[in-house]
Structure formats: C-alpha cells, structure tokens
Write a protein that holds these residues in place. Structure first.
Motif, short mmCIF file in Angstrom:
data_model
loop_
_atom_site.label_atom_id
_atom_site.label_comp_id
_atom_site.label_asym_id
_atom_site.label_seq_id
_atom_site.Cartn_x
_atom_site.Cartn_y
_atom_site.Cartn_z
N ILE A 5 0.70 -1.41 -0.33
CA ILE A 5 -0.07 0.11 -0.19
C ILE A 5 1.01 0.98 0.22
N VAL A 6 1.56 1.30 1.17
CA VAL A 6 3.04 2.32 0.51
C VAL A 6 3.53 2.50 -0.29
N ASP A 7 4.27 1.02 -1.43
CA ASP A 7 4.54 1.65 -2.21
C ASP A 7 3.81 2.28 -3.42
N CYS A 8 2.40 2.22 -3.31
CA CYS A 8 1.44 2.77 -4.67
C CYS A 8 1.57 3.55 -3.81
N HIS A 9 1.51 4.41 -2.57
CA HIS A 9 2.25 6.18 -2.42
C HIS A 9 2.65 6.30 -1.80
N LYS A 10 4.04 5.96 -2.91
CA LYS A 10 5.31 6.17 -2.02
C LYS A 10 5.70 7.98 -1.70
N ASP A 11 4.61 9.06 -2.93
CA ASP A 11 5.74 9.94 -2.86
C ASP A 11 4.97 10.05 -0.73
N ILE A 12 4.35 9.57 -0.56
CA ILE A 12 4.32 9.94 1.15
C ILE A 12 5.34 9.95 2.42
N LEU A 13 6.72 8.98 1.30
CA LEU A 13 7.88 8.58 2.41
C LEU A 13 8.91 9.35 2.28
N GLU A 14 8.33 11.16 1.34
CA GLU A 14 9.16 11.45 0.82
C GLU A 14 8.58 13.21 1.87
N TYR A 15 7.56 13.10 1.91
CA TYR A 15 6.67 14.43 2.97
C TYR A 15 7.70 14.83 4.02
N LYS A 59 -1.18 16.65 -0.92
CA LYS A 59 -0.43 15.75 -0.37
C LYS A 59 -1.32 14.53 0.99
N ALA A 60 -2.44 15.61 1.64
CA ALA A 60 -3.20 15.23 2.60
C ALA A 60 -4.21 14.07 1.62
N LYS A 61 -4.82 14.43 0.38
CA LYS A 61 -4.84 13.53 0.10
C LYS A 61 -4.31 12.23 -0.35
N ILE A 62 -3.28 12.14 -0.40
CA ILE A 62 -2.14 11.17 -0.47
C ILE A 62 -1.99 10.46 0.87
N VAL A 63 -1.81 10.97 1.29
CA VAL A 63 -2.11 10.26 3.40
C VAL A 63 -3.44 10.07 3.24
N LEU A 64 -4.28 10.67 3.06
CA LEU A 64 -5.66 9.56 3.57
C LEU A 64 -6.03 8.53 2.84
#
Length: 87
Positions: A5-15, A59-64
C-alpha cells in the motif's frame, strides 16, 4: 501487504509536512509510513478536514488514501476501528 500500500503511494515517503486546513481545532495526528526499506514520519494537523475536499490538498489526499487502505486492511484482520479515527 501494508508495504505494498505504501509503495503505491510512495510520495508519502518524501513528505516532511502536508497542507494545513482552514479548520484548526487542535487535532494532531502523527503518521509513520514504511515500505520496508524506507521510513518516514510526520505530523498532520486536522487532516480529517480534508476528507471531503481534497482540491487544495494533494498531499493530504495521498496520505488519507494510504491511511484508509491500511486501516481497512487492519480492521478486516481484527483491529478495532476506534484506533483509526482521525477526529
């Protein structure tokens, strides 16, 4: 599965922070995401306020999105949903 799941939203790892909502009621959430090789931790304020309006908060959209998918997976596996309330 969570790593996927995190890999599908990998931008999170840069915030290091995300957008601030117009509502400031003191709700603070700490998020820690990992894909198994990289880990990221950041704080979000009143992220629940973006649940219905993502237009000014990409960013909030991706996190949520990632949070909801992980929460649903854990709930399906027996974790009480009360632990995933953002308000």
């Amino acid at each position: 599965m969570i790593f996927n799941i995190v890999d599908c939203h990998k931008d999170i790892l840069e915030y290091n922070k995300i957008e601030l909502p117009f509502v400031l009621d003191g709700v603070t959430n700490c998020f820690i995401f990992s894909n198994g090789t990289k880990r990221n931790e950041f704080v979000a304020f009143n992220i629940w306020a973006f649940k219905e309006n993502y237009s000014k908060a990409p960013k909030a959209k991706i996190v949520l999105s990632a949070f909801d998918k992980i929460a649903n997976l854990l709930i399906q596996n027996g974790i009480d949903e009360k632990y995933f309330k953002l308000e």
